[in-house]
Each structure stands twice: as structure tokens, then as C-alpha cells.
Motif scaffolding. Sequence first.
Motif, PDB file in Angstrom:
ATOM      1  N   GLY A 125      43.465  34.756  47.447  1.00  0.00           N
ATOM      2  CA  GLY A 125      43.728  36.093  47.970  1.00  0.00           C
ATOM      3  C   GLY A 125      42.477  36.916  48.210  1.00  0.00           C
ATOM      4  O   GLY A 125      42.575  38.107  48.509  1.00  0.00           O
ATOM      5  N   ILE A 126      41.293  36.290  48.112  1.00  0.00           N
ATOM      6  CA  ILE A 126      40.038  37.013  48.317  1.00  0.00           C
ATOM      7  C   ILE A 126      39.387  36.505  49.591  1.00  0.00           C
ATOM      8  O   ILE A 126      38.919  35.364  49.637  1.00  0.00           O
ATOM      9  N   ALA A 140      41.844  39.802  42.248  1.00  0.00           N
ATOM     10  CA  ALA A 140      43.135  40.071  42.862  1.00  0.00           C
ATOM     11  C   ALA A 140      44.208  39.447  41.991  1.00  0.00           C
ATOM     12  O   ALA A 140      43.943  38.488  41.252  1.00  0.00           O
ATOM     13  N   TYR A 141      45.389  40.006  42.042  1.00  0.00           N
ATOM     14  CA  TYR A 141      46.555  39.429  41.363  1.00  0.00           C
ATOM     15  C   TYR A 141      46.302  39.219  39.865  1.00  0.00           C
ATOM     16  O   TYR A 141      46.669  38.210  39.285  1.00  0.00           O
ATOM     17  N   MET A 203      49.509  29.517  44.894  1.00  0.00           N
ATOM     18  CA  MET A 203      48.653  29.875  46.024  1.00  0.00           C
ATOM     19  C   MET A 203      49.483  30.246  47.243  1.00  0.00           C
ATOM     20  O   MET A 203      49.158  31.202  47.966  1.00  0.00           O
ATOM     21  N   ASP A 204      50.569  29.536  47.457  1.00  0.00           N
ATOM     22  CA  ASP A 204      51.449  29.857  48.585  1.00  0.00           C
ATOM     23  C   ASP A 204      52.092  31.226  48.394  1.00  0.00           C
ATOM     24  O   ASP A 204      52.256  31.993  49.356  1.00  0.00           O
ATOM     25  N   ARG A 205      52.446  31.540  47.155  1.00  0.00           N
ATOM     26  CA  ARG A 205      53.034  32.854  46.875  1.00  0.00           C
ATOM     27  C   ARG A 205      52.036  33.963  47.180  1.00  0.00           C
ATOM     28  O   ARG A 205      52.379  34.983  47.809  1.00  0.00           O
ATOM     29  N   ILE A 206      50.795  33.766  46.761  1.00  0.00           N
ATOM     30  CA  ILE A 206      49.758  34.760  47.021  1.00  0.00           C
ATOM     31  C   ILE A 206      49.549  34.937  48.521  1.00  0.00           C
ATOM     32  O   ILE A 206      49.447  36.060  49.027  1.00  0.00           O
ATOM     33  N   ALA A 207      49.498  33.808  49.242  1.00  0.00           N
ATOM     34  CA  ALA A 207      49.303  33.877  50.692  1.00  0.00           C
ATOM     35  C   ALA A 207      50.446  34.620  51.365  1.00  0.00           C
ATOM     36  O   ALA A 207      50.218  35.454  52.260  1.00  0.00           O
ATOM     37  N   HIS A 334      30.294  42.543  49.272  1.00  0.00           N
ATOM     38  CA  HIS A 334      31.101  41.704  48.413  1.00  0.00           C
ATOM     39  C   HIS A 334      32.420  41.424  49.072  1.00  0.00           C
ATOM     40  O   HIS A 334      32.791  42.037  50.041  1.00  0.00           O
ATOM     41  N   ALA A 335      33.130  40.551  48.475  1.00  0.00           N
ATOM     42  CA  ALA A 335      34.475  40.254  48.957  1.00  0.00           C
ATOM     43  C   ALA A 335      35.470  41.036  48.150  1.00  0.00           C
ATOM     44  O   ALA A 335      35.337  41.150  46.946  1.00  0.00           O
ATOM     45  N   GLY A 336      36.485  41.557  48.771  1.00  0.00           N
ATOM     46  CA  GLY A 336      37.458  42.373  48.070  1.00  0.00           C
ATOM     47  C   GLY A 336      38.845  41.793  48.135  1.00  0.00           C
ATOM     48  O   GLY A 336      39.232  41.194  49.117  1.00  0.00           O
ATOM     49  N   GLY A 337      39.615  41.983  47.104  1.00  0.00           N
ATOM     50  CA  GLY A 337      41.008  41.605  47.104  1.00  0.00           C
ATOM     51  C   GLY A 337      41.850  42.819  46.790  1.00  0.00           C
ATOM     52  O   GLY A 337      41.339  43.835  46.374  1.00  0.00           O
TER      53      GLY A 337
END
Length: 339
Positions: A125-126, A140-141, A203-207, A334-337
Motif C-alpha cells: 500500500g506504499i 500504512a494499515y 495484499m489483495d485486500r490492501i490493493a 519519501h513514500a507515503g501511505g
Amino acid sequence: MSVPPLTPPASGRGIKVEAGASLAAFIWFRTGGPAETLVRPDTATDLAAYLRDLDPSTPVLPVGVGSNLIVRDGGVPGVVVRLPKAMAKVSVQDGRVRAGAGAMGITVASAARDAGIAGLEFLRGIPGTVGGAVRMNAGAYGRDVSDILIEATVVTREGSVETWPAARFGYVYRHSDLPAGAVVVEAVFSGTPGEPSVIGAEMDRIAAEREASQPLRSRTGGSTFKNPEGHKAWALIDAAGCRGLTRGDAQVSEKHCNFLLNLGSASSAEIEALGEEVRDKVKAHSGVALEWEIQRVGISLPSRMREGAGGGPALSTSDAAGDGGRPPLGPLPHAGGEA
């Protein structure tokens, strides 16, 4: 157990240097001025040698995919560093994941899944690179990079190559103590044994959740503001009446109000000024001062601002402090979630 380092490409091939290189070509907002000098090292060793020889007064800014970055319209002075694909490899051994800093979060999460290593699913999710995630303790999450990092390899601004244990980064929420100009080139993450099918399902749920709640197919910069203690930034923004707010071609997303959008021809000045307007409205409505999570770097150009857009002085700045101040160029993108 130690993890063998990735096999780097042959050293000595050097550095690719480009003056006046476009950053808007790959920054997610697709706005902003050029880099004074864009540097693409072949290896960490080449980067270290380049930085050792660079004038100490020259600022250095590593940039990944620009997924959480506003580049101001006047461009970025000094040196911008982008890592090559060769420094985006991922390997797994003994329950640990070693990733080049140029690797995307989804690549690391997928490698962990395939190896039956749980705990890294949130990286799905990032939308950024490992280097940025390590620098700013992306999360994230319900999980952060500080939960999984064992160590990272860093090329310092002075040109040394060092391995830092996670504790040395001094992690707090969305922040590390990595100094300005230092470049993360590799990281080692830990997880726990897991069933690949279960990991994949998470991972699919997050996507799916991201797809449903975030404007992923827009010109955006990810989560704009940090979540204040006890609050969700998006809820404060919504309550202040900012959902859909526009300034020129910049807009607060109607789908997720902690995302700013470039609807087509927004300038970086308009995007930044819209963010400041959101901060003002939230402060007036709730008394909460939102802190920027998106990094803002480079030189403001008042001449590019449309009437009422506001903006900062024509100075080299990086307003990552989040308090409305404008410190010298320092904190890096940076990368953000968004949980």
C-alpha cells in the motif's frame, strides 16, 4: 544470520550526469522545474566517490519515483540523485528480505509473499521506493517501516558507505534522523513465517481498499498531511469543508480529501498554496495544525503563481518541518501511505 549482499553491476562504469534535467517528467504530480544537476550512479561505490568529490556546500537530494513530492516551479538547485534499476533488486534468505533502495514497495511485498514471509504486506500500500520508505518511516494499515527494518546501507553526503542498524535511524512517526544529503542504497527487512496464500490475500485486500478509497489513477502525491495524534487528517479536512476545494487546476480530491490532485495544468505553486489553504481552514475549524507529509523542495517562482495562489519566497527550500516554516533544503522525499 547474515544476508549475502546483492551482486552489483560491475563497478567503475561511473556516473551519468545531466544538467537541467526534467523532474516533472517522472514526478507523480507532473509539475515543477528542472534539477540543476541530475545524477544517476551505476553503483553505490560510484555514488560515494562522486559525493566525496562534490563541493561540500552543494545540496544533494535523492528522489525515487516522486510519489510524495512537490517540486517547486523554479526547480531544484544542487544535485538530485536517482538510483538505477540495477539498485532495485530484491533477494530473500533465511527469512530476511534484502532490497535495493530503488525497489518499489509492491516488489518487496511480493518477494516476501513468494518466500512465505509475513509482516511486509503493508508495503503493497506504499506507492514509493524502499529508499524513501526507510528515510521517512513510511507506513500504512497499522504498520511502519520501523517495525520491519533490520539495517540499511547508506551513502553519506561525505561519500562514505555505512551500514546503519534500525535503531540508529531514531524513528518516530514519519521521520528518521538520517541527515540531509545521505542516500539509502539498500535495506534488510525481517518478517515471520507465513502461508503465501494468506499473505497474498492480505495484499489483495490492501490493493482493493486503496483502489476503492484513493485517487490512484490521478496526478497526485499520495497522502498530503500526517495524521495528527488522535485524528485522521482526511476527516479533519472533510469537516473543514475542503473536499473538492480548488485553486487553479489544483484540487482537493473528492474521493479522499488527504490527497491533492493536478487536474491537468496546475503549477506546483497552486498545489502547494492549496495545501496551505487546507491547513488554514482546518486550523480555523478544529484548532488542529496539520503537518505536511508530502515533501516540498526547490525554488518558488512567484511569476508562475496565479492570482491568489500565494506561495513561499524565491529561495531553495524544503518545507518538511510541517509547521509552516521554511528551513533550508534538507529533509528528503519519501513514500507515503494512507491507513
